[in-house]
Design a protein around this motif. Sequence first.
Motif, mmCIF file in Angstrom:
data_model
loop_
_atom_site.group_PDB
_atom_site.id
_atom_site.type_symbol
_atom_site.label_atom_id
_atom_site.label_comp_id
_atom_site.label_asym_id
_atom_site.label_seq_id
_atom_site.Cartn_x
_atom_site.Cartn_y
_atom_site.Cartn_z
ATOM 1 N N ARG A 1 -52.937 1.698 15.112
ATOM 2 C CA ARG A 1 -51.657 1.011 15.319
ATOM 3 C C ARG A 1 -51.641 0.328 16.686
ATOM 4 O O ARG A 1 -52.017 0.918 17.704
ATOM 5 N N GLN A 2 -51.196 -0.942 16.737
ATOM 6 C CA GLN A 2 -51.134 -1.688 17.982
ATOM 7 C C GLN A 2 -49.928 -1.222 18.807
ATOM 8 O O GLN A 2 -48.869 -0.889 18.256
ATOM 9 N N PRO A 3 -50.055 -1.191 20.142
ATOM 10 C CA PRO A 3 -48.911 -0.788 20.983
ATOM 11 C C PRO A 3 -47.761 -1.788 20.834
ATOM 12 O O PRO A 3 -47.960 -3.001 20.775
ATOM 13 N N LEU A 4 -46.543 -1.291 20.762
ATOM 14 C CA LEU A 4 -45.354 -2.110 20.559
ATOM 15 C C LEU A 4 -44.360 -1.844 21.681
ATOM 16 O O LEU A 4 -44.041 -0.677 21.991
ATOM 17 N N ASP A 5 -43.880 -2.941 22.302
ATOM 18 C CA ASP A 5 -42.846 -2.840 23.332
ATOM 19 C C ASP A 5 -41.500 -2.756 22.622
ATOM 20 O O ASP A 5 -40.946 -3.770 22.159
ATOM 21 N N VAL A 6 -40.964 -1.552 22.543
ATOM 22 C CA VAL A 6 -39.747 -1.332 21.783
ATOM 23 C C VAL A 6 -38.570 -2.064 22.419
ATOM 24 O O VAL A 6 -37.752 -2.697 21.724
ATOM 25 N N ALA A 7 -38.485 -2.035 23.741
ATOM 26 C CA ALA A 7 -37.344 -2.679 24.421
ATOM 27 C C ALA A 7 -37.350 -4.182 24.184
ATOM 28 O O ALA A 7 -36.308 -4.796 23.913
ATOM 29 N N ALA A 8 -38.534 -4.787 24.286
ATOM 30 C CA ALA A 8 -38.614 -6.233 24.061
ATOM 31 C C ALA A 8 -38.299 -6.581 22.607
ATOM 32 O O ALA A 8 -37.656 -7.604 22.335
ATOM 33 N N ARG A 9 -38.724 -5.750 21.700
ATOM 34 C CA ARG A 9 -38.440 -6.021 20.292
ATOM 35 C C ARG A 9 -36.953 -5.901 19.985
ATOM 36 O O ARG A 9 -36.380 -6.726 19.254
ATOM 37 N N VAL A 10 -36.268 -4.897 20.570
ATOM 38 C CA VAL A 10 -34.831 -4.744 20.372
ATOM 39 C C VAL A 10 -34.083 -5.914 20.985
ATOM 40 O O VAL A 10 -33.109 -6.443 20.396
ATOM 41 N N ALA A 11 -34.511 -6.352 22.152
ATOM 42 C CA ALA A 11 -33.853 -7.504 22.788
ATOM 43 C C ALA A 11 -34.025 -8.760 21.937
ATOM 44 O O ALA A 11 -33.100 -9.574 21.815
ATOM 45 N N GLU A 12 -35.208 -8.920 21.333
ATOM 46 C CA GLU A 12 -35.437 -10.074 20.474
ATOM 47 C C GLU A 12 -34.535 -10.046 19.254
ATOM 48 O O GLU A 12 -33.962 -11.077 18.860
ATOM 49 N N LEU A 13 -34.355 -8.887 18.655
ATOM 50 C CA LEU A 13 -33.500 -8.779 17.481
ATOM 51 C C LEU A 13 -32.027 -9.008 17.828
ATOM 52 O O LEU A 13 -31.293 -9.660 17.072
ATOM 53 N N ARG A 14 -31.570 -8.479 18.998
ATOM 54 C CA ARG A 14 -30.181 -8.692 19.400
ATOM 55 C C ARG A 14 -29.933 -10.148 19.719
ATOM 56 O O ARG A 14 -28.850 -10.691 19.418
ATOM 57 N N SER A 15 -30.898 -10.796 20.320
ATOM 58 C CA SER A 15 -30.736 -12.216 20.632
ATOM 59 C C SER A 15 -30.674 -13.044 19.359
ATOM 60 O O SER A 15 -29.903 -14.006 19.259
ATOM 61 N N ALA A 16 -31.498 -12.672 18.347
ATOM 62 C CA ALA A 16 -31.468 -13.412 17.090
ATOM 63 C C ALA A 16 -30.140 -13.207 16.371
ATOM 64 O O ALA A 16 -29.674 -14.101 15.643
ATOM 65 N N ALA A 17 -29.496 -12.042 16.570
ATOM 66 C CA ALA A 17 -28.211 -11.776 15.929
ATOM 67 C C ALA A 17 -27.036 -12.319 16.726
ATOM 68 O O ALA A 17 -25.885 -12.210 16.273
ATOM 69 N N GLY A 18 -27.273 -12.896 17.924
ATOM 70 C CA GLY A 18 -26.196 -13.467 18.732
ATOM 71 C C GLY A 18 -25.400 -12.454 19.480
ATOM 72 O O GLY A 18 -24.262 -12.728 19.879
ATOM 73 N N ARG A 19 -25.932 -11.304 19.728
ATOM 74 C CA ARG A 19 -25.199 -10.257 20.426
ATOM 75 C C ARG A 19 -25.541 -10.190 21.901
ATOM 76 O O ARG A 19 -24.886 -9.485 22.658
ATOM 77 N N GLY A 20 -26.566 -10.859 22.311
ATOM 78 C CA GLY A 20 -26.930 -10.812 23.710
ATOM 79 C C GLY A 20 -27.632 -9.518 24.067
ATOM 80 O O GLY A 20 -27.823 -8.625 23.243
ATOM 81 N N THR A 21 -28.006 -9.449 25.310
ATOM 82 C CA THR A 21 -28.749 -8.293 25.788
ATOM 83 C C THR A 21 -27.816 -7.369 26.545
ATOM 84 O O THR A 21 -27.053 -7.798 27.402
ATOM 85 N N VAL A 22 -27.878 -6.104 26.254
ATOM 86 C CA VAL A 22 -27.047 -5.095 26.913
ATOM 87 C C VAL A 22 -27.938 -4.225 27.761
ATOM 88 O O VAL A 22 -28.939 -3.667 27.269
ATOM 89 N N THR A 23 -27.596 -4.131 29.036
ATOM 90 C CA THR A 23 -28.372 -3.304 29.959
ATOM 91 C C THR A 23 -27.748 -1.923 30.009
ATOM 92 O O THR A 23 -26.570 -1.776 30.359
ATOM 93 N N VAL A 24 -28.501 -0.945 29.673
ATOM 94 C CA VAL A 24 -28.019 0.426 29.684
ATOM 95 C C VAL A 24 -28.598 1.121 30.899
ATOM 96 O O VAL A 24 -29.828 1.187 31.062
ATOM 97 N N PRO A 25 -27.730 1.582 31.805
ATOM 98 C CA PRO A 25 -28.267 2.264 33.017
ATOM 99 C C PRO A 25 -28.935 3.576 32.650
ATOM 100 O O PRO A 25 -28.441 4.324 31.801
ATOM 101 N N ARG A 26 -30.036 3.792 33.305
ATOM 102 C CA ARG A 26 -30.764 5.027 33.048
ATOM 103 C C ARG A 26 -30.204 6.143 33.903
ATOM 104 O O ARG A 26 -29.846 5.938 35.068
ATOM 105 N N PRO A 27 -30.101 7.340 33.375
ATOM 106 C CA PRO A 27 -29.592 8.453 34.195
ATOM 107 C C PRO A 27 -30.568 8.810 35.300
ATOM 108 O O PRO A 27 -31.773 8.717 35.135
ATOM 109 N N ARG A 28 -29.955 9.162 36.488
ATOM 110 C CA ARG A 28 -30.786 9.567 37.609
ATOM 111 C C ARG A 28 -31.270 10.986 37.435
ATOM 112 O O ARG A 28 -30.581 11.827 36.892
ATOM 113 N N ARG A 29 -32.465 11.197 37.915
ATOM 114 C CA ARG A 29 -33.033 12.532 37.865
ATOM 115 C C ARG A 29 -33.055 13.175 39.240
ATOM 116 O O ARG A 29 -33.191 12.520 40.233
#
Length: 347
Positions: A319-347
Motif C-alpha cells: 500500500r502506498q503512503p497516503l497523506d490523510v490531512a491533505a486528502r481530507v482538505a481536498e475533499l472539503r475544498s471540492a465540497a465547498g466547505r473550506g478548510t477547518v484548522t483544528v488546534p492540537r491539544p498541548r502535551r
Amino acid sequence: MAKAGYGKRHAPDEAPRGADDFSHLDAREAAVAAYIDRLPEGAAIGYKVLAEELPQYGQQACRSALDRLTRAGHLRRIKVHVTVADGGRRWVTRTYFSRTARDADWWARYVRFVRGIDAPGQPPAPGAVEREHPRASQQPQQPQPWSSQQPQQQQQQQQQLPQRQPESAPEPEPGVPAPRSEAYSVLAALGGQEPRLQLSDGECVALEHLVDEWFVRGLGREQITRALVAGLPASVHSAGAFLRTRLENKMPPVPQPARTDVHREEILGALMMCAFCDEDETTATLVDGVCGDCRADIDRDEASGATGDVPDTFLARPRQPLDVAARVAELRSAAGRGTVTVPRPRR
C-alpha cells in the motif's frame, strides 16, 4: 476440477504439442491457450476460473480471450444428451479444446459424430460406414448343399489319419532327483535367505499346496518370499509350524471377476452451444460458436477498452503512503466547505 461432464475435453486428432502451437494468436490469447492446453482432462476452464488462476488478466480479459480462441477454432461448448445408470436421460455441457485450429465445418461434423470420446452409442462417422459394411456386390459365400455321403466321407478321412499316441512323462534317470514344483522351490530357497526358516524336505512337501494357492490367487515368487520373510521374530523354534501359520493367516483374497454391470454412457444427441451462455443452435444463430447477444456484449467491451489487463489498483502490491490531512482538505475544498484548522491539544 469441474463437475462431471462440465470440464475440459480434448478434441481428437490433435497435432503433437510443439513450441509454435499458438504462434498465430496474439500474446494474451496464446498465453491463455497454452495454459488450457496443459490442464488435465476435466479441469474447469470458465473465464472466471481462468481469471483466478491467471492474475495478470481479469474476468473480462479472459472472456475476450476465450471468444477469440472460439473464433480461431480452438474451443467449442457442446451440449450432449446421454443416458444415466438408472435408465434416465439428461443433458450435460462439455467444453472441447483443440490444440489444432479447426474451421466451423469440422466442428459441425464433430457435433454430429461425437466419435471416440464417451460415445459407444453414437452412430459411426460417414467414412467408417463403408469400412464396416461391404458393398452389396460383395456377396457372402453360399454354403454347399448337404449330401448324405458327407458323413461317410468324413469318417473315412478320420480313419486314414495317423492316430496320435498320448505322451507319457519321461521317467527320471537313475540317481537323478525328480523335478520339483515352483512352490517347493520357493519353500526350499527360504533357508538361503533367512537361516531361521530352514525347512526339511518333508516340511516343504507338506506346505507345498499352500504356496500353490498363493500362486493361484495372483502372487508371484518374489511377493510370496517377501511376505514369508518380512517381520520375523527374534527366534523361530519351528520353521515349518511358523510358515504354515503365516501362509494360512496371510493368504491373499480370491481375485474377483471384473464387473460387467458398469454403465456405459450412451450419447443420444449433441448440440452446439454458445461459449458464454445457455443458448444452443436450436434457439439462436451461432457464429463461430458464439450467439449474437454475447458477441455484441464482447464487442462493446472491447470498444470501451474494458478487456485489457488488470489495472494497477487491483494488483497485489504494498500500500502506498497516503497523506490523510491533505486528502481530507481536498475533499472539503471540492465540497465547498473550506478548510477547518483544528488546534492540537498541548502535551
